[in-house]
Design an enzyme around this catalytic site. Structure first.
Site: not given
Ligand code: HDE
Length: 727
Positions: A90, A163
């Site tokens: 993201h 999302n």
């Molecule tokens: Fe994320 N995800 N994600 N994700 N995600 C990040 O956090 C992570 C997942 C989502 O505009 C990171 O600040 C893991 C699902 C959005 O700043 C990180 C897993 C969904 C955003 C991270 C998921 C999301 C992130 C990267 C699996 C939808 C952007 C930088 C368990 C429900 C937020 C940060 C923004 C961002 C980890 C799965 C949505 C690395 C470990 C499912 C919208 O922490």
């Protein structure tokens, strides 16, 4: 040799008063005189006035630069440290401020303060994003869009980090690094950028059948939205609401765009990425700054354990959804974005969403993906923002009172005051904050435990039924787009066995889809993949899953590109302007020269785009407002021919004045004109054009735009019809 000068060419531009964190503290900022004309004097970060910002301090005009030049060193050192690590996923995102308004209080199911009072507004910040690409990648990549909302409630920040697709690729957080490694640029060659169309991604997917439902969504037009304003958002996981007595209700969150859903065609997306890689962020910026505030409704699906037990799937499995037809979405609030950021870095880049930020009354389920995220987001912010004090950055700070004993660390902007920084303590009223069991957050007392083991529960084993349900819920056009996207992506995969393995999964989803993709790849149908659980082919289609079955019935928020030449009909332009403005739509003038055109009545209209800078892919519909001479002069021009050919190929509505026929002929379109081409020979025809535009696209045209040897769309259950308008 040129005589050394002490000043360069450019005079510093007048700037707005400095933002809060630059504001002089203590001395009222009156020490520095102004630099004239009300412009403040330039200073170093230490506040020392700068006399010369054009040349570094040297020993002699041609001599070495001196270490003593503290202004130069500070300026360069700060510049060298301007970047922070971009988000692992993201990274490409765009944010805006707004508010959440509660429209239907949820006092019956949650004690969360923001849902208690009808009409109450709570400040919010939203960041939209793509997942795979780097910070500088193009907006129209085929990808999931992040829809992360931070609501600054009176009881702390609530981050709903969702999302635009309601399910996810994987069921367990431990697979997330593998998923992301596979989709990001391949590690040896460092490409492709912002694209899932490559071998590693599909290799991982083909070995991960749980991803098949999400794959259907990502290959659908949902993954190429027309605007961030025209897409849904989802919390994805099942969460819990807790009422005042800590009784739990399961909840799934939905954001529904006020102006309806809309996507672009894939061929269009590819071209938009070249013509305007900032298409989505520009659209958001333009709409907010012109007062057309993007808006979504917040909806909830509420249910209890007994209801959950009725499904064949597990409500803790994030690869599953509950169709709206089975459990209606209750609308409880609205989200309005009404303010752009003052500074992209300070706000959009530094905003730190954490899934574990939930106020009292909202709690987690045991969804293993959500549980993993609750660890990941805090960890990532510490790395990205450089330490534990990222909550001191204004965009991340709560807007309600807060009090704790955390102190020190990098960049501490405020520490607790007073002598006592621990508890319990015996300092009474001077002893600082105390815990409060009445208002404090409490977790649901979940007794659902078992033996400690690494396991996927049996209830997570169905990987195909909802993938099929999604596919059969689409219109024939949408189904064709899914098949086309799969063929496109898999054709970029350089290992034939991976292509075949993906098709073997599609065979468990739908025969027509598998057949179409195999045909598009030029391969024989392989044997179907072994399914952990056979596909349930009886799930009823859900119309709510289709974008085309839910048209907005309005052209509001959309944009028309009007290609005009000198001598263009002024009355038609005036009628178009009035009709589009009334609808809440906008338009841009595209002309042979950016200076604009002189209309038939002698008035001059400046253009917003020159023809090759304003291709029709940037607009929802187009108009050709040409004079006979104008049409004659542009008809051999490549970009003018592309303008109309693309509008045709992307199934757009085209309004035109008679001289445009010369351009259609030159573009080999003259014998293809259909009901989507509307002659604007009088002012009433403008209304007809606008009425047609409310359908957004003439999808019936699509089969006529394809190569002759392409087979027709698979026979889906839905007719390939442009849906009727709602109003
Ligand atoms: Fe994320 N995800 N994600 N994700 N995600 C990040 O956090 C992570 C997942 C989502 O505009 C990171 O600040 C893991 C699902 C959005 O700043 C990180 C897993 C969904 C955003 C991270 C998921 C999301 C992130 C990267 C699996 C939808 C952007 C930088 C368990 C429900 C937020 C940060 C923004 C961002 C980890 C799965 C949505 C690395 C470990 C499912 C919208 O922490």
């Amino acid at each position: 040799m040129a005589k050394p000068t002490s000043r360069g060419q450019a005079a510093p531009r007048a700037r707005k008063a400095s933002t809060t964190y630059d504001e002089p503290q203590g001395n009222g900022g009156e020490t520095h005189q102004t630099a004239g004309g009300g412009v403040p004097t330039l200073t170093t970060a230490q506040g020392i006035p700068v006399a010369d910002d054009q040349s570094s301090l040297k020993a002699g005009p041609r001599g070495p630069t001196l270490l003593e030049d503290f202004h130069f060193r500070e300026k360069i050192f700060h510049f060298d440290h301007e970047r922070i690590p971009e988000r692992v996923v993201h990274a490409r995102g765009y944010g805006a401020h707004g508010f959440f308004e509660c429209t239907d209080p949820l006092t019956d199911v949650t004690r969360a303060d923001l849902f208690q009072r009808k009409g109450e507004r709570t400040p919010a910040f939203v960041r939209f994003s793509t997942v795979a690409g780097s910070k500088g990648s193009a907006d129209l990549a085929r990808d999931v869009r992040g829809f992360a909302v931070k609501i600054y409630t009176k009881e702390g920040n609530w981050d709903l980090v969702g999302n635009n697709i309601p399910v996810f690729f994987i069921q367990d957080a431990i697979k997330f690094p593998d998923l992301i490694h596979s989709v990001k640029p391949e590690p040896d060659r460092g490409f492709p950028q912002a694209a899932s169309a490559h071998t590693n991604f599909w290799d991982f997917i083909s070995l991960t059948p749980e991803s098949m439902h999400m794959i259907m969504w990502v290959m659908s037009d949902r993954a190429i939205p027309r605007s961030l304003r025209f897409m849904e958002g989802f919390g994805v996981h099942t969460f819990r609401f807790l009422d005042k007595k800590d009784r739990s209700t399961f909840v799934k969150f939905h954001w529904k765009p006020k102006l309806g859903m809309q996507s672009v065609a894939w061929n269009e997306a590819v071209k938009i990425n070249g013509a305007d890689p900032d298409y989505h962020r520009r659209d958001l910026w333009d709409s907010i700054t012109t007062g057309a505030f993007p808006e979504w409704q917040l909806g909830v699906q509420l249910f209890d354990q007994k209801f959950a037990d009725k499904f064949d799937f597990d409500i803790l499995d994030p690869t599953k959804l509950i169709p709206e037809e089975v459990l209606p979405v209750r609308i409880v609030g609205r989200l309005v974005l009404d303010r752009v950021v003052d500074n992209f870095f300070a706000e959009t880049e530094q905003v730190a969403f954490c899934t574990q930020n939930v106020p009292p009354g909202i709690d987690f389920s045991n969804d293993p993906l959500l549980q993993g995220r609750n660890f990941s987001y805090l960890d990532t912010q510490i790395k990205r923002l450089g330490g534990p004090n990222f909550t001191h950055i204004p965009i991340n700070a709560p807007k309600c009172p807060f009090a704790h004993f955390q102190q020190d660390g990098h960049m501490a902007m405020r520490n607790p005051v007073g002598r006592v920084n621990y508890e319990p303590n015996s300092f009474g009223a001077d002893g600082g904050p105390r815990e409060n069991p009445q208002v404090g957050t409490r977790s649901f007392a979940d007794a659902d435990m078992g033996p400690k083991q690494r396991i996927r529960p049996e209830s997570f084993a169905d990987h195909y039924s909802q993938a099929r349900q999604f596919f059969v819920s689409q219109t024939a056009t949408e189904q064709k787009h899914i098949a086309d996207a799969l063929v496109f992506e898999l054709s970029k995969v350089d290992r034939p066995e991976v292509r075949a393995r993906v098709v073997s999964h599609l065979m468990n989803i739908h025969d027509d889809l598998a057949g179409k993709v195999a045909d598009g790849l030029g391969i024989d149908l392989p044997t179907a993949a072994v399914a952990a659980k056979p596909t349930n082919t009886k799930l009823a289609p859900s119309d709510a899953l289709s974008m085309q079955k839910n048209p907005p019935g309005t052209f509001e928020g959309r944009k028309v590109g009007i290609l005009a030449t000198d001598g263009a009909d002024a009355a038609i332009l005036k009628a178009l302007d009035a009709a589009l403005t009334k609808e809440g739509a906008s338009w841009e003038l595209i002309a042979p020269k950016i200076a604009g055109v002189t209309l038939s009545d002698g008035t001059h209209k400046p253009a917003q785009q020159k023809i090759d800078g304003g291709p029709s892919v940037l607009y929802d519909a187009v108009v050709l407002l040409l004079s006979p001479e104008g049409a004659d002069s542009i008809k051999t021009h490549g970009p003018a021919k592309d303008f109309v050919n693309d509008a045709f190929a992307h199934c757009k509505f085209v309004g035109y004045t008679a001289p445009a026929m010369a351009l259609f002929e030159a573009a080999a379109l003259a014998d293809k004109l259909d009901e989507g081409f509307i002659a604007l020979d009088n002012k009433r025809a403008v209304d007809d054009f606008l009425a047609a535009c409310r359908n957004l696209r003439l999808w019936e045209r699509e089969p006529r735009t394809k190569a002759k040897d392409e087979k027709p769309a698979p026979n889906g259950p839905a007719a390939n019809k442009t849906p009727k308008q709602k109003r």
